[in-house]
Design an enzyme around this catalytic site. Structure first.
Site, mmCIF file in Angstrom:
data_model
loop_
_atom_site.group_PDB
_atom_site.id
_atom_site.type_symbol
_atom_site.label_atom_id
_atom_site.label_comp_id
_atom_site.label_asym_id
_atom_site.label_seq_id
_atom_site.Cartn_x
_atom_site.Cartn_y
_atom_site.Cartn_z
ATOM 1 N N GLY A 155 0.847 -1.203 0.000
ATOM 2 C CA GLY A 155 0.000 0.000 0.000
ATOM 3 C C GLY A 155 0.873 1.240 0.000
ATOM 4 C CG LEU A 156 -0.769 4.753 -1.832
ATOM 5 C CD1 LEU A 156 -1.853 5.837 -1.848
ATOM 6 C CD2 LEU A 156 0.211 4.963 -2.983
ATOM 7 C CB SER A 157 4.522 6.297 1.641
ATOM 8 O OG SER A 157 5.164 6.868 2.746
ATOM 9 N N GLY A 158 2.412 5.794 4.271
ATOM 10 C CA GLY A 158 1.475 6.454 5.191
ATOM 11 C C GLY A 158 0.099 5.804 5.234
ATOM 12 N N GLY B 104 -0.633 2.967 6.631
ATOM 13 C CA GLY B 104 -0.842 2.253 7.890
ATOM 14 C C GLY B 104 -0.347 0.815 7.857
ATOM 15 C CE LYS B 105 3.590 -0.109 3.119
ATOM 16 N NZ LYS B 105 3.365 1.320 2.995
ATOM 17 C CB SER C 156 5.539 -4.396 -2.755
ATOM 18 O OG SER C 156 4.660 -4.434 -1.664
HETATM 19 S S1 ADX Z 1 9.155 0.073 -2.158
HETATM 20 O O1 ADX Z 1 8.383 0.863 -3.157
HETATM 21 O O2 ADX Z 1 10.514 -0.164 -2.628
HETATM 22 O O3 ADX Z 1 8.467 -1.149 -1.777
HETATM 23 P P1 ADX Z 1 9.665 0.661 0.621
HETATM 24 O O4 ADX Z 1 8.496 0.093 1.341
HETATM 25 O O5 ADX Z 1 10.921 -0.122 0.653
HETATM 26 O O6 ADX Z 1 9.232 1.033 -0.889
HETATM 27 O O7 ADX Z 1 10.041 2.106 1.238
HETATM 28 C C1 ADX Z 1 9.089 3.083 1.269
HETATM 29 C C2 ADX Z 1 9.464 4.228 2.208
HETATM 30 O O8 ADX Z 1 10.535 4.976 1.642
HETATM 31 C C3 ADX Z 1 8.271 5.153 2.282
HETATM 32 O O9 ADX Z 1 7.503 4.878 3.433
HETATM 33 C C4 ADX Z 1 8.891 6.492 2.356
HETATM 34 O O10 ADX Z 1 9.076 6.847 3.703
HETATM 35 C C5 ADX Z 1 10.272 6.360 1.762
HETATM 36 N N1 ADX Z 1 10.456 6.945 0.401
HETATM 37 C C6 ADX Z 1 11.474 7.742 0.040
HETATM 38 N N2 ADX Z 1 11.400 8.057 -1.280
HETATM 39 C C7 ADX Z 1 10.298 7.444 -1.760
HETATM 40 C C8 ADX Z 1 9.690 7.387 -3.051
HETATM 41 N N3 ADX Z 1 10.214 8.001 -4.093
HETATM 42 N N4 ADX Z 1 8.552 6.670 -3.192
HETATM 43 C C9 ADX Z 1 8.035 6.026 -2.141
HETATM 44 N N5 ADX Z 1 8.549 6.044 -0.890
HETATM 45 C C10 ADX Z 1 9.681 6.743 -0.691
#
Ligand code: ADX
Length: 239
Positions: free
Chosen positions: A79-82, A84-85, A152
């Site tokens: 899921g998206l950053s933030g 709640g995963k 992911s």
């Molecule tokens: S993933 O896309 O490669 O699966 P992952 O879960 O490891 O991402 O890391 C995500 C975290 O990196 C986010 O919660 C955020 O804090 C940080 N982050 C920094 N740059 C990015 C970006 N360009 N896109 C998404 N997350 C980012």
């Protein structure tokens, strides 16, 4: 997950015998009112049954009938950053460990600290997700539950991880972008909007919505306990 040692079987033998013999001696005494007879029968019974019980226990340890191995799972939060995963994932880890299951937690940020050259290009993320997925599948193979929390964002690498694992449970944390952006715990959405971070998922990099997740959780609609209960119920059905 535990082995019954000989020492444990032996101590169980003795404790059970003391309890069983006490019952027998009391019963004999109640029926006969003869203390000597009660003690004699109790004594002979104790000696004979001590031996029988021990070998009976050891024999049953070799029989697999009625035993079912626990089938661990890989619970993959995407899921998206933030969204709640990680918060739900950590709660699920705590609950699984409290129930006595060996559980490992894999977090995107944590793995990035160990492999600091991992960037956010499509290729880097695909590799990163596959690394985590491979590790998860190896741990699962050893009977360990794995809870993983990574954005992911691409279907292809999530599918590859699904293929690697035996019992893959994809939990899509579907909290809408507007809510994640409002929460913005690390101030990264604001930076991405200002163009200070490139390829930010949901802003200028895609998040491919899972097509067949085992569970969908929107944390703007459900509290933490409710979310973790949903996941634990799903795990229970698959154990
Ligand atoms: S993933 O896309 O490669 O699966 P992952 O879960 O490891 O991402 O890391 C995500 C975290 O990196 C986010 O919660 C955020 O804090 C940080 N982050 C920094 N740059 C990015 C970006 N360009 N896109 C998404 N997350 C980012």
């Amino acid at each position: 997950m535990y082995i019954e040692t000989r020492a444990r079987s032996l101590v169980k033998t003795i404790s059970w015998r003391v309890a069983g013999t006490a019952v027998t001696a009391v019963l004999v005494f109640l029926f006969t009112k003869k203390l000597g007879v009660a003690l004699a029968i109790g004594g002979f019974e104790a000696a004979g049954k001590l031996v029988v019980y021990f070998f009976h226990e050891r024999a049953w340890n070799r029989i697999s009938f009625g035993r079912r191995a626990i089938k661990p799972s890989v619970i993959w939060f995407t899921g998206l950053s933030g969204s709640g995963k990680s918060t739900i994932a950590q709660k699920v880890v705590g609950e699984l460990q409290a129930q006595g299951f060996k559980t490992e937690y894999l977090d995107g940020d944590m793995l990035r600290q160990i492999f600091p050259r991992t960037g956010f290009s499509r290729q880097d993320r695909e590799d990163h997700v596959k690394r985590a997925g491979f590790l998860a599948s190896r741990l699962e193979n050893q009977g360990i539950f794995v809870v993983a929390s990574l954005i992911s964002p691409y279907q292809s690498s999530r599918n590859e991880v699904r293929q690697l694992c035996r019992n893959f449970l994809e939990v899509y944390v579907s909290t809408p972008l507007e809510i994640c952006e409002k929460r913005d715990p690390k101030g990264l959405y604001a930076k991405a909007r200002r163009g200070e971070i490139k390829n930010f998922t949901g802003i200028d990099d895609p998040y491919e919505i899972p097509t067949r997740p085992e569970l969908v959780i929107d944390t703007s609609q459900i509290d933490l306990q409710g979310a973790s209960d949903l996941v634990l119920n799903l795990i229970r059905k698959r154990v």
